[in-house]
Design an enzyme around this catalytic site. Structure first.
Site, mmCIF file in Angstrom:
data_model
loop_
_atom_site.group_PDB
_atom_site.id
_atom_site.type_symbol
_atom_site.label_atom_id
_atom_site.label_comp_id
_atom_site.label_asym_id
_atom_site.label_seq_id
_atom_site.Cartn_x
_atom_site.Cartn_y
_atom_site.Cartn_z
ATOM 1 N N CYS A 72 0.768 -0.926 -0.072
ATOM 2 C CA CYS A 72 0.003 0.079 -0.013
ATOM 3 C C CYS A 72 0.882 1.132 -0.014
ATOM 4 O O CYS A 72 0.431 2.372 -0.182
ATOM 5 C CB CYS A 72 -0.867 -0.114 1.036
ATOM 6 N N CYS A 83 -12.733 0.356 8.711
ATOM 7 C CA CYS A 83 -11.835 -0.126 7.867
ATOM 8 C C CYS A 83 -12.022 0.526 6.636
ATOM 9 O O CYS A 83 -13.005 1.159 6.327
ATOM 10 C CB CYS A 83 -12.243 -1.758 7.260
ATOM 11 N N SER A 84 -10.714 0.850 5.745
ATOM 12 C CA SER A 84 -10.952 1.589 4.583
ATOM 13 C C SER A 84 -11.461 0.587 3.464
ATOM 14 O O SER A 84 -11.436 -0.661 3.830
ATOM 15 C CB SER A 84 -9.313 1.782 4.017
ATOM 16 N N ILE A 137 -12.743 -1.065 -0.391
ATOM 17 C CA ILE A 137 -12.041 -1.510 -1.691
ATOM 18 C C ILE A 137 -12.404 -0.554 -2.613
ATOM 19 O O ILE A 137 -13.611 -0.168 -2.998
ATOM 20 C CB ILE A 137 -12.682 -2.869 -2.061
ATOM 21 N N LYS A 144 -9.974 5.941 4.956
ATOM 22 C CA LYS A 144 -11.199 5.352 5.384
ATOM 23 C C LYS A 144 -12.571 5.775 4.729
ATOM 24 O O LYS A 144 -13.393 5.049 4.176
ATOM 25 C CB LYS A 144 -11.480 5.746 6.622
ATOM 26 N N HIS A 184 -9.177 3.756 -0.771
ATOM 27 C CA HIS A 184 -7.955 3.106 -0.647
ATOM 28 C C HIS A 184 -7.615 2.220 -1.857
ATOM 29 O O HIS A 184 -7.625 0.990 -1.815
ATOM 30 C CB HIS A 184 -7.456 2.605 0.652
#
Ligand SMILES: CC(C)(COP(=O)(O)OP(=O)(O)OC[C@H]1O[C@@H](n2cnc3c(N)ncnc32)[C@H](O)[C@@H]1OP(=O)(O)O)[C@@H](O)C(=O)NCCC(=O)NCCS
Length: 387
Positions: free
Chosen positions: A85, A208-209, A211, A330, A334
């Site tokens: 990442c 969570c970030s 998809i 977030k 991402h």
């Protein structure tokens, strides 16, 4: 070493781009950056592009050549870099190094990922390969699982609570709601986060970030010629990168990302600034606990106090330092390889005074922080208004 400045930036909206391909996203971001810099493509000497997992996510390797081709940049060298990442942050650092060393004058740094062609389990599997495949992913430890372990340890050692984690998501959604490029532009409450379904205890969906598909690009030039292209060059005053063990189990501590701390110390020293000088920060909040550790490891808050500071509103407008005006990973999303470049785009807009609706007043210095995997790579850049 020559001084280096950003002269142009561009990005796609981040989100689920079902109808578009990897190459369309690259071309949109790249053309926007070139237009923003007011240069013609022939002026570009080289390109570096961060992409984490195109082979697994879309079945396409050799993306440096693909991008040179579709951007009309042949025959200049375009090189893919990969650091999970942190791929985008590394691409920026490579571009910076090329300009600073005098090897090239005008260099484009890009980042792109097309993630939504696979379902969630396919994406988790592809991303999990950025940890320790043999000792973590093979045993079932995905990224939400690894960050959940860090969150539990932070809670145990420092009394960080699920509400404090949730406060990070609430703040980033609030910022993202003001960013037209963000994947999620809706505000949420602490209750929304706490009631969302558990992904890896204590992390829930809203910790969570997501998809994401997206691309971003920046154009760099030596500072002394940057003024012939733009009235508002943004100087990169430090570029630092550090590494750590690939496996979380081999780390001395689970409550810090040591590579962040080490890269940040080097960056502050090179830029001759301290955390107090920084007005606006984009940190790598792949999970809410990651932002809490980042603001501690970057020196904005003492170790253990990041959760409390987030809950008290000290990381938003009117607080000690404004963190993730873009909405962060977030809420802005991402697309893993693109994130490090998107952070540079957002900081540039902030330092130029162009971050409409989410502008940090009179911002002079900015910092971006991009992490690979569970912290085996960290990249920190510091930026300064040069006009
Ligand atoms: C959190 C996660 C597991 C959710 O995936 P999922 O359960 O398959 O969720 P879905 O794609 O089915 O989405 C369900 C809904 O939740 C929303 N949603 C999904 N992820 C979200 C997130 N992270 N935050 C907010 N909303 C989210 C979707 O938009 C969708 O909303 P809708 O029903 O209104 O359309 C997934 O986003 C994920 O794996 N995130 C982490 C990615 C990662 O590890 N990145 C690398 C970090 S190192």
């Amino acid at each position: 070493m020559r001084r280096v400045a950003i002269i142009g930036v561009g990005m796609t909206k981040f989100g689920e781009h079902w109808e578009r391909g990897y190459r369309d996203l690259v071309v949109e971001a790249g053309v926007k950056a070139i237009e923003d810099a007011g240069i013609s493509g022939e002026k570009i000497d080289a390109g570096f592009v961060g992409t984490m997992a195109s082979g697994r996510l879309i079945g396409q390797e050799h993306v440096g050549a693909l991008i040179a081709d579709y951007m009309g940049l042949n025959p200049i060298p375009v090189t893919r870099v990969e650091g999970a990442c942190a791929s985008g942050g590394i691409a920026l650092r490579q571009a910076y190094t090329a300009v600073a060393s005098g090897v090239a004058d005008i260099v484009v740094a890009g980042g792109v990922e097309k993630m939504t062609d696979l379902d969630t389990s396919g994406v988790s599997d592809a991303l999990g390969g950025a940890g320790d495949q043999e000792w973590e992913l093979f045993m079932g430890a995905t990224f939400p699982g690894l960050y959940a372990l860090m969150a539990r340890r932070h809670m145990l050692e420092y009394g960080t609570t699920e509400e404090m984690l949730a406060a990070v998501a609430v703040k980033n959604h609030k910022h993202g709601a003001k960013n037209p490029y963000a994947q999620y532009q809706n505000e949420i409450t602490i209750e929304t986060v706490l009631k969302s379904k558990i992904v890896a205890d204590p992390l829930k969906v809203f910790d969570c970030s997501p998809i994401t598909d997206g691309a971003a690009g920046v154009i760099l030039a030596p500072l002394d010629i940057a003024y012939s292209y733009t009235k508002k060059p943004i100087e990169i005053v430090a570029s630092a990168q550090a590494s750590d063990t690939i496996s979380l189990s081999a780390r001395k501590s689970l409550t810090e990302i040591a590579a962040t701390r080490i890269a940040a110390q080097k960056a502050y020293k090179d830029a001759k600034v301290t955390p107090k000088d920084i007005d606006v920060v984009e940190v790598h909040d792949c999970f809410t606990i990651a932002e809490i550790m980042a603001i501690e490891d970057l020196g904005f808050f003492k170790k253990g106090e990041g959760g409390k500071a987030s809950l008290e509103g000290r990381t938003t407008f009117g607080g000690d330092v404004v963190v993730n005006t873009s909405g962060g990973l977030k809420a802005a999303g991402h697309p893993v390889g693109a994130t490090g470049i998107k952070q540079a785009v957002e900081i540039t807009w902030q330092l130029r005074g162009q971050a409409e609706g989410r502008q940090v007043k009179d911002a002079e210095y900015g910092l971006s922080h991009n992490v690979g995997g569970s912290g085996a790579t960290a990249v920190v850049h510091i930026y300064k208004k040069a006009y």
